[in-house]
Scaffold this motif. Sequence first.
Motif, mmCIF file in Angstrom:
data_model
loop_
_atom_site.group_PDB
_atom_site.id
_atom_site.type_symbol
_atom_site.label_atom_id
_atom_site.label_comp_id
_atom_site.label_asym_id
_atom_site.label_seq_id
_atom_site.Cartn_x
_atom_site.Cartn_y
_atom_site.Cartn_z
ATOM 1 N N PHE A 35 0.828 -1.200 0.000
ATOM 2 C CA PHE A 35 0.000 0.000 0.000
ATOM 3 C C PHE A 35 0.865 1.254 0.000
ATOM 4 C CE2 PHE A 35 0.830 -1.119 4.369
ATOM 5 C CZ PHE A 35 1.026 0.079 5.043
ATOM 6 N N GLY A 36 0.297 2.352 -0.473
ATOM 7 C CA GLY A 36 0.967 3.643 -0.404
ATOM 8 C C GLY A 36 0.645 4.342 0.895
ATOM 9 N N ASP A 37 1.613 5.065 1.442
ATOM 10 C CA ASP A 37 1.390 5.733 2.732
ATOM 11 C C ASP A 37 0.592 7.021 2.596
ATOM 12 O OD1 ASP A 37 3.426 7.040 1.422
ATOM 13 O OD2 ASP A 37 4.719 7.240 3.170
ATOM 14 N N HIS A 38 0.729 7.708 1.474
ATOM 15 C CA HIS A 38 -0.011 8.956 1.248
ATOM 16 C C HIS A 38 0.222 9.416 -0.186
ATOM 17 C CE1 HIS A 38 3.826 11.061 1.467
ATOM 18 N NE2 HIS A 38 4.043 10.547 2.663
ATOM 19 N N GLN A 39 -0.527 10.402 -0.617
ATOM 20 C CA GLN A 39 -0.329 11.002 -1.928
ATOM 21 C C GLN A 39 0.781 12.054 -1.853
ATOM 22 O OE1 GLN A 39 -3.779 12.274 -4.141
ATOM 23 N NE2 GLN A 39 -5.051 10.577 -3.387
ATOM 24 N N PRO A 40 1.312 12.469 -3.015
ATOM 25 C CA PRO A 40 2.401 13.457 -3.003
ATOM 26 C C PRO A 40 1.950 14.817 -2.512
ATOM 27 C CG PRO A 40 1.652 13.019 -5.245
ATOM 28 C CD PRO A 40 0.989 11.997 -4.375
ATOM 29 N N GLY A 41 2.912 15.642 -2.143
ATOM 30 C CA GLY A 41 2.614 16.950 -1.581
ATOM 31 C C GLY A 41 1.919 17.889 -2.536
ATOM 32 N N PHE A 42 1.992 17.622 -3.854
ATOM 33 C CA PHE A 42 1.318 18.498 -4.804
ATOM 34 C C PHE A 42 -0.148 18.094 -5.024
ATOM 35 C CE2 PHE A 42 3.734 15.426 -7.528
ATOM 36 C CZ PHE A 42 2.663 14.766 -8.115
ATOM 37 N N ALA A 43 -0.681 17.217 -4.163
ATOM 38 C CA ALA A 43 -2.065 16.756 -4.332
ATOM 39 C C ALA A 43 -3.057 17.914 -4.224
ATOM 40 C CB ALA A 43 -2.389 15.675 -3.310
ATOM 41 N N ASP A 44 -2.786 18.913 -3.379
ATOM 42 C CA ASP A 44 -3.676 20.078 -3.283
ATOM 43 C C ASP A 44 -3.773 20.780 -4.633
ATOM 44 O OD1 ASP A 44 -4.378 19.750 -0.667
ATOM 45 O OD2 ASP A 44 -3.022 21.259 0.127
ATOM 46 N N TRP A 45 -2.607 21.051 -5.211
ATOM 47 C CA TRP A 45 -2.571 21.730 -6.513
ATOM 48 C C TRP A 45 -3.227 20.866 -7.587
ATOM 49 C CZ3 TRP A 45 -0.065 19.659 -10.770
ATOM 50 C CH2 TRP A 45 -0.018 20.468 -11.911
ATOM 51 N N LEU A 46 -2.942 19.568 -7.565
ATOM 52 C CA LEU A 46 -3.500 18.666 -8.573
ATOM 53 C C LEU A 46 -5.024 18.610 -8.461
ATOM 54 C CD1 LEU A 46 -2.808 16.645 -10.838
ATOM 55 C CD2 LEU A 46 -2.748 14.857 -9.082
ATOM 56 N N PHE A 47 -5.531 18.612 -7.231
ATOM 57 C CA PHE A 47 -6.980 18.626 -7.039
ATOM 58 C C PHE A 47 -7.594 19.874 -7.670
ATOM 59 C CE2 PHE A 47 -10.722 20.066 -4.769
ATOM 60 C CZ PHE A 47 -11.497 18.928 -4.655
ATOM 61 N N GLU A 48 -7.028 21.030 -7.370
ATOM 62 C CA GLU A 48 -7.593 22.275 -7.887
ATOM 63 C C GLU A 48 -7.494 22.345 -9.405
ATOM 64 O OE1 GLU A 48 -5.562 25.314 -5.668
ATOM 65 O OE2 GLU A 48 -6.908 25.094 -3.936
ATOM 66 N N GLU A 49 -6.410 21.782 -9.943
ATOM 67 C CA GLU A 49 -6.221 21.791 -11.397
ATOM 68 C C GLU A 49 -7.232 20.891 -12.101
ATOM 69 O OE1 GLU A 49 -3.746 23.098 -14.751
ATOM 70 O OE2 GLU A 49 -3.949 23.744 -12.682
ATOM 71 N N THR A 50 -7.514 19.728 -11.525
ATOM 72 C CA THR A 50 -8.364 18.751 -12.207
ATOM 73 C C THR A 50 -9.841 18.858 -11.823
ATOM 74 O OG1 THR A 50 -7.838 17.097 -10.510
ATOM 75 C CG2 THR A 50 -6.492 17.100 -12.514
ATOM 76 N N TYR A 51 -10.125 19.272 -10.594
ATOM 77 C CA TYR A 51 -11.514 19.435 -10.179
ATOM 78 C C TYR A 51 -12.054 20.823 -10.511
ATOM 79 C CZ TYR A 51 -11.967 15.032 -7.592
ATOM 80 O OH TYR A 51 -12.067 13.703 -7.247
ATOM 81 N N GLY A 52 -11.149 21.765 -10.781
ATOM 82 C CA GLY A 52 -11.578 23.112 -11.135
ATOM 83 C C GLY A 52 -12.183 23.878 -9.978
ATOM 84 N N LYS A 53 -11.765 23.572 -8.742
ATOM 85 C CA LYS A 53 -12.271 24.279 -7.571
ATOM 86 C C LYS A 53 -11.214 24.277 -6.489
ATOM 87 C CE LYS A 53 -15.539 22.185 -5.245
ATOM 88 N NZ LYS A 53 -16.766 21.451 -4.904
ATOM 89 N N SER A 54 -11.366 25.175 -5.532
ATOM 90 C CA SER A 54 -10.407 25.266 -4.431
ATOM 91 C C SER A 54 -10.599 24.108 -3.462
ATOM 92 C CB SER A 54 -10.603 26.588 -3.693
ATOM 93 O OG SER A 54 -9.876 26.608 -2.480
ATOM 94 N N VAL A 55 -9.505 23.679 -2.844
ATOM 95 C CA VAL A 55 -9.603 22.630 -1.829
ATOM 96 C C VAL A 55 -10.417 23.114 -0.634
ATOM 97 C CG1 VAL A 55 -7.448 21.491 -2.484
ATOM 98 C CG2 VAL A 55 -7.391 23.320 -0.793
#
Length: 614
Positions: free
Chosen positions: A467-487
């Motif tokens: 298993f992976g321990d967590h997602q990378p630190g850029f997950a906040d930015w990636l979320f906003e880029e792909t979901y089109g909304k602020s975290v």
Amino acid sequence: RLAFFAAAVILGWLLIELPWNDNLGAIAAPYVTANLAIVGLLGGIVFLIGQRTRVSLAVFVGLCLFIGVANFYIITFKGQPIVPADLFALSTAASVSSGYTLFLTPRLVACLAAFALFCVALRLWCPARPLSRWDVVINCVAAALLIAVGIIKYDSTDIKEACDVTVDVWDVRGSYGTQGTLLCFLSRAQELTPAEPKGFSDEALERILGPYEDKRKKQAEADGTASDQPAYTEEAPFDGPNVIAIMNETFSDLSSYPGLEGSNAQPAFFKEVQADSLAAGDLFVSAMGGGTCNSEFEFLTGSSMGLMGGGVYPYVLYDLDGTENLASYFDRLGYGTHAIHPAEASNWRRDRIYEQLGFDSFDDITTMEGADTFRDLVTDKATYERALEKIDEGDNPQFVFDVTIQNHGGYDTGLVPDADKVHLDSDAVDSPEVDEFLAAMHQSDEDLRWLVDELNRRDEPTIVVFFGDHQPGFADWLFEETYGKSVDGATAEEVQARYHTPYFIWANEAARAKGAPTKLDDLGTDTLTSLNYLGTMTIDAAGLPQTTHTRFLNALRRVLPAVNLNGYRDADGVWHWFGEALTTDSQTAAQQALDDYAIVQYDDLFRKDSPFKE
């Protein structure tokens, strides 16, 4: 001098907030006043210890600037600001800091310039002051009194209640940004020592755990024939398979983000193994971008960070000696128990914690001299080879817990060889950081292929949980880029998009030939779960004896399928925040399960002499 002191307090507070805080203007007046009072108290102490000199004011403002800049970089690399428990892990932070690149922003430059101008103003216009012997004594006594007043006030005041402070565990940055860094930090510090959960008692524990106790053990106690050895050990060593648990650093499937479906962000071979596993699916964790030790803690102990709150790191805060965990479980079955992590042994106090948990040995970076590296970090394959060495060296079955490091951030090192470079084949995202991360992931995928092939060639039954321990630190930015909304505006379910990683529990051909199950239970092989349950699921997959604790967790999982730092998922598949109003039977059942879980977890972690431990 008093005017310059007042200016130092105001400037110091601004320099704590300005480097990173985009919501400074939104901080309400009561919070501004409370933060200035804290800064003023700290400034007064430094000013008096420094004998009310110009240098003492410069030092104080410089310390405030340091706090603000440090917070900026921590937020940039981890997504969350500094919390009290981070201060207990400074050596770990120093050890991994070389993987990140520091940089300046216009706002940082402005803050540095403001500090420099203040120092110049001090030199030009703040009068020097001659000191007598009595001045030194009076200043030191006054500083001591200020320190005493501050400690007494801190101990006697519930900051959360008195100042109406709320630090949201799923948005610590937002809380700091709208209520002030120092106020939130001190409020969070008051919550580090856990209080007994509501309803905690031996009677409550008997009610909760009684149905899951070993019936043979209870009968033996009634007959007066019980031994000191727990019933679940059977006859040690238990004839079970080897178990290799791989917590792979930052292993994540970014193809789960909108617009990245079907791209090369998906680890191809890993997906093949998942399809052939005893159980596989999404695993919800409580860390993102960092905090690896909390993922270890949840997996090994079956405890949930959701019941402990944000900013808590049990590895650095608590004594875990006597806590129910996988290492002590396998040890009682007669297994050899080994931990592997190719970094400094003192990181997250692993050298002490692994001993407390009961591991027989711990291989750190000092034992892996000459190992292959990728991006200057020891490869996954090198750790897998070491895990197999541990199995070969042992006479009995072995449990190996392998915490890899190959994929550790940051992802702007430029150390990926040309032959191994990867570019994300999607128009939705274009980022060098993502590309370097995917290069590391592809290397992990190939190393996993080697391990699976090697285990299938062997005639020793072996179970692998990966298993992976967590997602990378850029997950906040990636979320906003792909979901089109602020975290900040994410729903409970959308928040969890940044807090899940993939997992599988797999048996090699020798284990299958010996009768490994084709699936774990009535939940099937495609199972959504959370990290606190994964250890118990592994025990099931290995066909090993159950304990009171594992039976309880298995039953809990059916009512509360997933729980992490951000909230919980009920049996209807709906995600909820903690404390959310209950409207359905499933939510009521999940809340009751959470309350029972809190009682059991507190007993296991913090009551050393508990009669309810195996």
